[in-house]
Motif scaffolding. Structure first.
Motif, PDB file in Angstrom:
ATOM      1  N   ILE B  33       0.865  -1.186   0.000  1.00  0.00           N
ATOM      2  CA  ILE B  33       0.000   0.000   0.000  1.00  0.00           C
ATOM      3  C   ILE B  33       0.898   1.232   0.000  1.00  0.00           C
ATOM      4  CG2 ILE B  33      -0.295  -0.192   2.544  1.00  0.00           C
ATOM      5  CD1 ILE B  33      -2.958   1.337   2.193  1.00  0.00           C
ATOM      6  N   ALA B  34       0.636   2.132  -0.955  1.00  0.00           N
ATOM      7  CA  ALA B  34       1.408   3.384  -0.995  1.00  0.00           C
ATOM      8  C   ALA B  34       0.460   4.514  -0.588  1.00  0.00           C
ATOM      9  CB  ALA B  34       2.027   3.579  -2.365  1.00  0.00           C
ATOM     10  N   GLY B  36      -2.684   4.766  -1.035  1.00  0.00           N
ATOM     11  CA  GLY B  36      -3.975   4.250  -0.565  1.00  0.00           C
ATOM     12  C   GLY B  36      -5.187   4.650  -1.383  1.00  0.00           C
ATOM     13  N   ASN B  55       3.351  -1.430   4.065  1.00  0.00           N
ATOM     14  CA  ASN B  55       3.292   0.019   3.891  1.00  0.00           C
ATOM     15  C   ASN B  55       4.549   0.554   3.196  1.00  0.00           C
ATOM     16  OD1 ASN B  55       2.840   2.770   4.164  1.00  0.00           O
ATOM     17  ND2 ASN B  55       3.515   2.811   6.307  1.00  0.00           N
TER      18      ASN B  55
END
Lengths: 163, 292
Positions: B33-34, B36, B55
């Motif tokens: 996930i960057a 989002g 993350n």
């Protein structure tokens, strides 16, 4: 590395200038943590999918949708909500202009609009109409038809720079 | 129904090396996930299948834009705002900077990343036609090292990508050789901001001695993946930009795309727009050349 399977973790951040520490699940949305844990209910939930901007806040000075941010990504961040914007003397011309121009009707979009407008004027104190349209393009309003809101931002910029 | 945050593991690696190590240990388990802007929408809708989130937001190795003499290497974690604000991207790769400027609103541009846009693999993604015309290369990394893949080979079919479960996109590389080209970009949607495209197009062209030297046309939202128009480009090369050539290219472009009816538009409308945009691009290319 930090591991948090099904476990709450401690998140420490600066919210409206104050150091706050919350014990939450890292995948909780920043929006929910602000409203529930910190009672900062000025930030609203509209669509919950980053389309409407009602949940706009500033993180490290950048405009973001707090519904799209897992709180685990906010560790150490500096967050400004509408409450922080309202307490900032630089926002007084903006709130007065919203009031006078009819920029708020039902009010759900208003905190997000104000945060986005505050962010815009912070970066561009004398914005063109295109700048304003772009700066607020991520914020939807279903009452005003936008013209009063755009007018309020023009008016706030005029008063602020006239000083 | 909304997902329960208590069911998710969330880990923040200290470095890119730690991130790919974790992926190597359990490649199917972790979802990066960057910003989002896609993952959190699925989370909110309760449709996020992964239960372990890696993350990679703000990982320094993924967020740099390196300017080298012959190419620019854009870290996959660079946001649209980073792209818009970068001097070399804005000057030499204006199609990418423009696509970044019309993706979502300012808040989305502060979070959405180029790598995320590529991996999410929407056929309507605004930045991808630009990568096609610039003939970008992607650098993929894993615990075993790096490999380079031409972007044109990366999207293999609808939501099918050339990325192993233990890999991340590290960077997008663009060659710095487009100063002599005319650039054209258009997004056609219901609204300028916050609306997914009905059709989006990026094109480059260069006229030499009154004839088309090089021309590259790419489109989003008209096929299962973003596409170039090789047939249309072939028919144009070496031709003068006269009325018949331009009209013929518009027809060739329509014949070369396979748009569908969906909630945003109809196949018929999209086909008409494709023809019109190709004509508009070529007329502008001709105009720019006359004034040059």
């Amino acid at each position: 590395m930090t591991t948090n399977r099904g476990a709450k973790c401690e998140i420490s951040f600066l919210v409206n200038g104050e150091r706050r520490i919350v014990r939450v699940y890292p995948m909780e949305r920043l929006l929910d943590v602000l409203r529930r844990e910190l009672s900062l209910t000025g930030t609203k939930e509209g669509c919950g999918e980053g389309e409407c901007g009602a949940c706009s806040v500033l993180i490290d000075g950048r405009l973001v949708d707090s519904c799209l941010i897992p709180v685990g990504q906010a560790e150490g961040a500096e967050i400004t909500t509408i409450e922080g914007v309202a307490a900032n003397p630089r926002s007084s011309a903006l709130s007065a202009a919203f009031l006078e121009c009819g920029g708020a009707q039902c009010g759900i979009c208003t905190p997000g609009m104000m945060v986005a407008a505050f962010h815009l004027l912070d970066h561009k104190p004398t914005p063109t109409m295109d700048d304003i349209r772009e700066g607020l393009s991520g914020n939807l309003c279903r009452c005003t038809g936008y013209l009063q809101i755009l007018e309020a931002v023009v008016e706030a910029a005029r008063r602020t720079t006239a000083r | 129904m909304r997902a329960d945050p208590a069911e998710y593991e969330f880990r923040t690696p200290a470095s890119l090396k730690d991130a790919v190590k974790l992926l190597a240990e359990e490649p199917q388990a972790w979802l990066p996930i960057a910003g989002g802007t896609d993952v959190m929408v699925q989370f909110a809708a309760g449709t996020l299948a992964a239960r372990k989130l890696l993350n990679i937001w703000n990982l320094p190795e993924l967020r740099r834009i390196e300017v080298l003499p012959n190419e620019i290497r854009i870290g996959a974690g660079s946001t649209y705002a980073d792209l818009r604000g970068h001097e070399v991207v804005a000057r030499e790769f204006s199609l990418l900077a423009r696509a970044a400027s019309w993706t979502g609103g300012i808040a989305n541009q502060n979070r959405g990343t180029l790598g995320g846009n590529i991996v999410n693999a929407s056929p309507a993604a605004d930045s991808l036609p630009a990568l096609l015309v610039y003939e970008a290369d992607l650098v993929l990394c894993s615990a075993h090292g790096e490999r380079s893949v031409p972007y044109v080979n990366f999207h293999k079919g609808y939501k099918q990508i050339e990325l192993a479960p233990d890999e991340l996109i590290r960077a997008v590389c663009l060659r710095r050789c487009f100063s002599g080209y005319f650039s054209y970009a258009r997004k056609v949607g219901a609204r300028n901001a916050q609306a997914i495209s009905k059709v989006c197009m990026a094109a480059l062209g260069r006229v030499e001695n009154g004839a088309i030297g090089d021309v590259r046309i790419a489109l989003g939202s008209v096929a299962p993946v973003p596409i170039r128009l090789p047939e249309t480009e072939r028919t144009l090369k070496g031709k003068p930009l006269d009325h018949d050539v331009i009209a013929g290219a518009g027809r060739a472009a329509v014949a070369e795309t396979r748009p569908i009816d969906d909630l945003r538009s109809t196949a018929r409308y999209r086909a008409a727009v494709v023809g019109n945009l190709v004509v508009e691009f070529l007329q502008a290319l001709g105009g720019a050349n006359r004034h040059a």
